[in-house]
Design a protein around this motif. Sequence first.
Motif, PDB file in Angstrom:
ATOM      1  N   HIS A  90       9.939   0.552   7.470  1.00 10.32           N
ATOM      2  CA  HIS A  90      10.687   1.539   6.729  1.00 10.32           C
ATOM      3  C   HIS A  90       9.313   2.353   6.321  1.00 10.32           C
ATOM      4  O   HIS A  90       8.288   2.054   6.130  1.00 10.32           O
ATOM      5  CB  HIS A  90      11.247   0.907   5.427  1.00 10.32           C
ATOM      6  CG  HIS A  90      10.398  -0.175   4.707  1.00 10.32           C
ATOM      7  ND1 HIS A  90       9.734  -1.094   5.065  1.00 10.32           N
ATOM      8  CD2 HIS A  90       9.975   0.022   3.286  1.00 10.32           C
ATOM      9  CE1 HIS A  90       9.263  -1.725   3.987  1.00 10.32           C
ATOM     10  NE2 HIS A  90       9.344  -1.101   2.991  1.00 10.32           N
ATOM     11  N   HIS A  92       8.228   3.466   3.464  1.00 11.15           N
ATOM     12  CA  HIS A  92       7.422   3.289   2.277  1.00 11.15           C
ATOM     13  C   HIS A  92       5.912   3.454   2.438  1.00 11.15           C
ATOM     14  O   HIS A  92       5.469   3.183   3.507  1.00 11.15           O
ATOM     15  CB  HIS A  92       7.653   1.841   1.489  1.00 11.15           C
ATOM     16  CG  HIS A  92       9.259   1.752   0.967  1.00 11.15           C
ATOM     17  ND1 HIS A  92       9.808   0.559   0.487  1.00 11.15           N
ATOM     18  CD2 HIS A  92      10.009   2.820   0.788  1.00 11.15           C
ATOM     19  CE1 HIS A  92      10.884   1.083  -0.050  1.00 11.15           C
ATOM     20  NE2 HIS A  92      11.020   2.271  -0.009  1.00 11.15           N
ATOM     21  N   ASP A  94       3.194   2.046   1.862  1.00 10.45           N
ATOM     22  CA  ASP A  94       2.317   1.071   2.337  1.00 10.45           C
ATOM     23  C   ASP A  94       2.466   0.591   3.580  1.00 10.45           C
ATOM     24  O   ASP A  94       1.767  -0.090   4.421  1.00 10.45           O
ATOM     25  CB  ASP A  94       2.547  -0.427   1.283  1.00 10.45           C
ATOM     26  CG  ASP A  94       3.975  -0.724   1.124  1.00 10.45           C
ATOM     27  OD1 ASP A  94       4.748   0.399   1.028  1.00 10.45           O
ATOM     28  OD2 ASP A  94       3.941  -1.935   0.840  1.00 10.45           O
ATOM     29  N   HIS A  95       3.833   1.115   4.364  1.00  9.40           N
ATOM     30  CA  HIS A  95       3.989   0.506   5.870  1.00  9.40           C
ATOM     31  C   HIS A  95       4.044   1.755   6.654  1.00  9.40           C
ATOM     32  O   HIS A  95       3.366   1.673   7.805  1.00  9.40           O
ATOM     33  CB  HIS A  95       5.524   0.053   5.751  1.00  9.40           C
ATOM     34  CG  HIS A  95       5.774  -1.248   4.792  1.00  9.40           C
ATOM     35  ND1 HIS A  95       5.667  -2.290   5.241  1.00  9.40           N
ATOM     36  CD2 HIS A  95       5.855  -0.954   3.573  1.00  9.40           C
ATOM     37  CE1 HIS A  95       6.081  -3.277   4.346  1.00  9.40           C
ATOM     38  NE2 HIS A  95       6.088  -2.351   3.167  1.00  9.40           N
ATOM     39  N   HIS A 192      16.746  -2.228   0.786  1.00  7.66           N
ATOM     40  CA  HIS A 192      15.320  -1.948   0.339  1.00  7.66           C
ATOM     41  C   HIS A 192      15.017  -0.587   0.295  1.00  7.66           C
ATOM     42  O   HIS A 192      14.377  -0.066  -0.249  1.00  7.66           O
ATOM     43  CB  HIS A 192      14.408  -2.899   0.766  1.00  7.66           C
ATOM     44  CG  HIS A 192      13.140  -2.646   0.401  1.00  7.66           C
ATOM     45  ND1 HIS A 192      12.410  -2.954  -0.902  1.00  7.66           N
ATOM     46  CD2 HIS A 192      11.793  -2.172   1.213  1.00  7.66           C
ATOM     47  CE1 HIS A 192      11.081  -2.517  -0.977  1.00  7.66           C
ATOM     48  NE2 HIS A 192      10.893  -2.164   0.039  1.00  7.66           N
ATOM     49  N   ASP A 211       9.852  -5.550   4.550  1.00  6.72           N
ATOM     50  CA  ASP A 211      10.133  -6.043   3.172  1.00  6.72           C
ATOM     51  C   ASP A 211      11.289  -6.521   2.648  1.00  6.72           C
ATOM     52  O   ASP A 211      11.806  -6.903   1.659  1.00  6.72           O
ATOM     53  CB  ASP A 211       9.871  -4.809   2.025  1.00  6.72           C
ATOM     54  CG  ASP A 211       8.433  -4.458   1.975  1.00  6.72           C
ATOM     55  OD1 ASP A 211       7.358  -5.278   2.558  1.00  6.72           O
ATOM     56  OD2 ASP A 211       8.055  -3.381   1.187  1.00  6.72           O
TER      57      ASP A 211
END
Length: 346
Positions: A90, A92, A94-95, A192, A211
């Motif tokens: 996904h 976000h 941090d990914h 999420h 996540d």
Amino acid sequence: MQIVEGIYQLLTPFPQFTFEDARALRRQLQEHPRVTKGLPYVLPYMIRDRGETALVDCGWNTDSAYEALEVGMREHGSHPADIQRLVITHIHPDHYGMAGRLKRIADCEVVVHEKDAEIINTRYFAPKGLTESMSRFMQLNGVPEMDTPAMSQGSMNMLGNVAPVPPDTEVKGGERFTVGGFDFEIIWTPGHSPGHICLYEPNRKLLLTGDHILPTITPNVSIHTQTHGSPLGDYMRSLEKLADLDVEHVLPAHEFDTKELKKRILEIEHHHEERLDEMVRCVDAGGSTAWEVAGRVQWATGRLADFEPFMQRAAVGETLAHLEYLFEVGRVAKVMRGKQLYWLPI
Ligand SMILES: [Zn+2]
Ligand SMILES: [Zn+2]
């Protein structure tokens, strides 16, 4: 760290942590799995088999995260330039944050679910409109005037650590892809994030959960300007999608890997059921805004009024996800009064 021959768990630190500290914590958790606070690192997974190399998730776009990735790949005889396919669970930061950098280095195929691909533009390439719609959204949900600009600005600070890139391939879920002798199925697990995906390898009984399922943390499921419908309803249905899979290795993107899938799904469902009951109790007979409900809910990290603006926004978003789910199942009603949305018990 090798999970099975050909699948390696790597680690990239969050911007506020050093690689050494994050890795030391990861090693401690390996010996003593336990509940941790906050997110010191992301766990990308390298799949390397028969000369093919894929990476699932990467990390923030910081030099230290890139160096950590390089170190981790080198330990297993590889280098970021070898990556042929980068699959993002996904978008976000941090990914996905380092995706643009890896694209430049490796010219890899970047794979993202179409629902997350849709929001890359407003979130990373043209975020100005996002700030404005966030202000309107906060007003709708009863966030006091003076807090709105600070709250809607909250996420702008992280954009420096993201190198966005449009995906080469958009998936819907249900597709398969191979890396050497591994045969992965893409499972769409919205909640999420609207385009969150998990990756299942049925022969080796591996599930990469991003996540969606973490061993002790309950992933944030939230309503904000880029969500539609009922993300908590989606999330609960996405949990059920995975419940019957035959899995021996649950490989999440944070904390530590585990063997428990079914048990963890039940724990997360139980958590949300308790949370839903609590939210119902926090709605006034005469109606409450999401901001008012969020102010009454017990947060593990303290009182809403004491939170940083960014965390206040996350708390309001999480409250809304629960209220919308309660509305979906017929436990609360909602009504507009002037410019504000009120929730009512039924
Ligand atoms: Zn996430
Ligand atoms: Zn994450």
